[in-house]
Design a protein around this motif. Structure first.
Motif, PDB file in Angstrom:
ATOM      1  N   MET A   1       0.542  -1.134   0.046  1.00 38.54           N
ATOM      2  CA  MET A   1       0.118  -0.005  -0.040  1.00 38.54           C
ATOM      3  C   MET A   1       0.897   1.263  -0.090  1.00 38.54           C
ATOM      4  SD  MET A   1      -2.998   1.317   2.792  1.00 38.54           S
ATOM      5  CE  MET A   1      -3.232  -0.220   3.311  1.00 38.54           C
ATOM      6  N   ALA A   2       0.438   2.172  -0.932  1.00 40.43           N
ATOM      7  CA  ALA A   2       1.294   3.403  -1.036  1.00 40.43           C
ATOM      8  C   ALA A   2       0.213   4.296  -0.515  1.00 40.43           C
ATOM      9  CB  ALA A   2       1.913   3.708  -2.227  1.00 40.43           C
ATOM     10  N   GLN A   3       0.832   5.517   0.354  1.00 41.73           N
ATOM     11  CA  GLN A   3       0.120   6.594   0.836  1.00 41.73           C
ATOM     12  C   GLN A   3       0.781   8.219   0.135  1.00 41.73           C
ATOM     13  OE1 GLN A   3      -2.677   6.683   2.687  1.00 41.73           O
ATOM     14  NE2 GLN A   3      -2.717   4.446   2.841  1.00 41.73           N
ATOM     15  N   GLY A   4      -0.059   8.613  -0.592  1.00 42.77           N
ATOM     16  CA  GLY A   4       0.410   9.777  -0.934  1.00 42.77           C
ATOM     17  C   GLY A   4       1.344   9.581  -2.324  1.00 42.77           C
ATOM     18  N   LEU A   5       1.393   8.524  -3.156  1.00 37.76           N
ATOM     19  CA  LEU A   5       2.295   8.299  -4.283  1.00 37.76           C
ATOM     20  C   LEU A   5       1.863   9.310  -5.467  1.00 37.76           C
ATOM     21  CD1 LEU A   5       4.111   6.331  -5.455  1.00 37.76           C
ATOM     22  CD2 LEU A   5       2.172   5.175  -6.179  1.00 37.76           C
ATOM     23  N   ASP A   6       3.132   9.832  -6.019  1.00 34.82           N
ATOM     24  CA  ASP A   6       2.985  10.822  -7.258  1.00 34.82           C
ATOM     25  C   ASP A   6       3.885  10.388  -8.180  1.00 34.82           C
ATOM     26  OD1 ASP A   6       2.546  13.018  -9.038  1.00 34.82           O
ATOM     27  OD2 ASP A   6       3.398  14.407  -7.532  1.00 34.82           O
ATOM     28  N   THR A   7       3.538   9.334  -9.146  1.00 33.53           N
ATOM     29  CA  THR A   7       4.439   8.800  -9.829  1.00 33.53           C
ATOM     30  C   THR A   7       4.878  10.066 -11.022  1.00 33.53           C
ATOM     31  OG1 THR A   7       2.633   7.970 -11.158  1.00 33.53           O
ATOM     32  CG2 THR A   7       3.658   6.322 -10.033  1.00 33.53           C
ATOM     33  N   ALA A   8       3.751  10.859 -11.360  1.00 26.03           N
ATOM     34  CA  ALA A   8       4.105  11.727 -12.307  1.00 26.03           C
ATOM     35  C   ALA A   8       5.234  12.946 -11.483  1.00 26.03           C
ATOM     36  CB  ALA A   8       2.749  12.718 -12.551  1.00 26.03           C
TER      37      ALA A   8
END
Length: 106
Positions: A1-8
């Motif tokens: 689980m990832a919280q606050g992920l921003d791949t862009a």
């Protein structure tokens, strides 16, 4: 689980399932062709609540003859979002009882 992920924004992670060998060493799980299986990256994570805050990803392996399996965070780059990763392993379907545990967190 990832919280606050921003791949862009440059957030990157890889979580890989690993097995414990006879000498206590940990290694990736390979299929018959020698390809690593049981590995997830940030690009595979799905925004489950559609608001950009919580992402999940899932992988499964079957018939792995090992005393222990862990989820290992092998790559982590925070592009500035301050995202966190929780990696869990769930074992079931063997002679023992299934168990879930946190084996890596950033």
């Amino acid at each position: 689980m990832a919280q606050g992920l921003d791949t862009a924004g440059g957030d990157v992670f890889t979580v890989r399932l690993e097995v414990e060998g006879p000498e206590g060493e940990w290694s990736p799980i390979y299929d018959y062709s020698g390809t690593v299986i049981g590995e997830l990256t940030g690009s595979e994570a799905v925004d489950v609540d559609s608001d950009g805050s919580t992402y999940n990803a899932f992988t499964a392996v079957h018939g792995v003859p090992a005393p222990s399996i862990r989820a290992n965070l092998t790559d982590y780059t925070d592009g500035g979002s301050g995202f966190t990763i929780d990696a869990y392993v769930l074992g079931a379907g063997n002679a023992g009882t299934g168990s879930a545990f946190l084996s890596g967190s950033v």
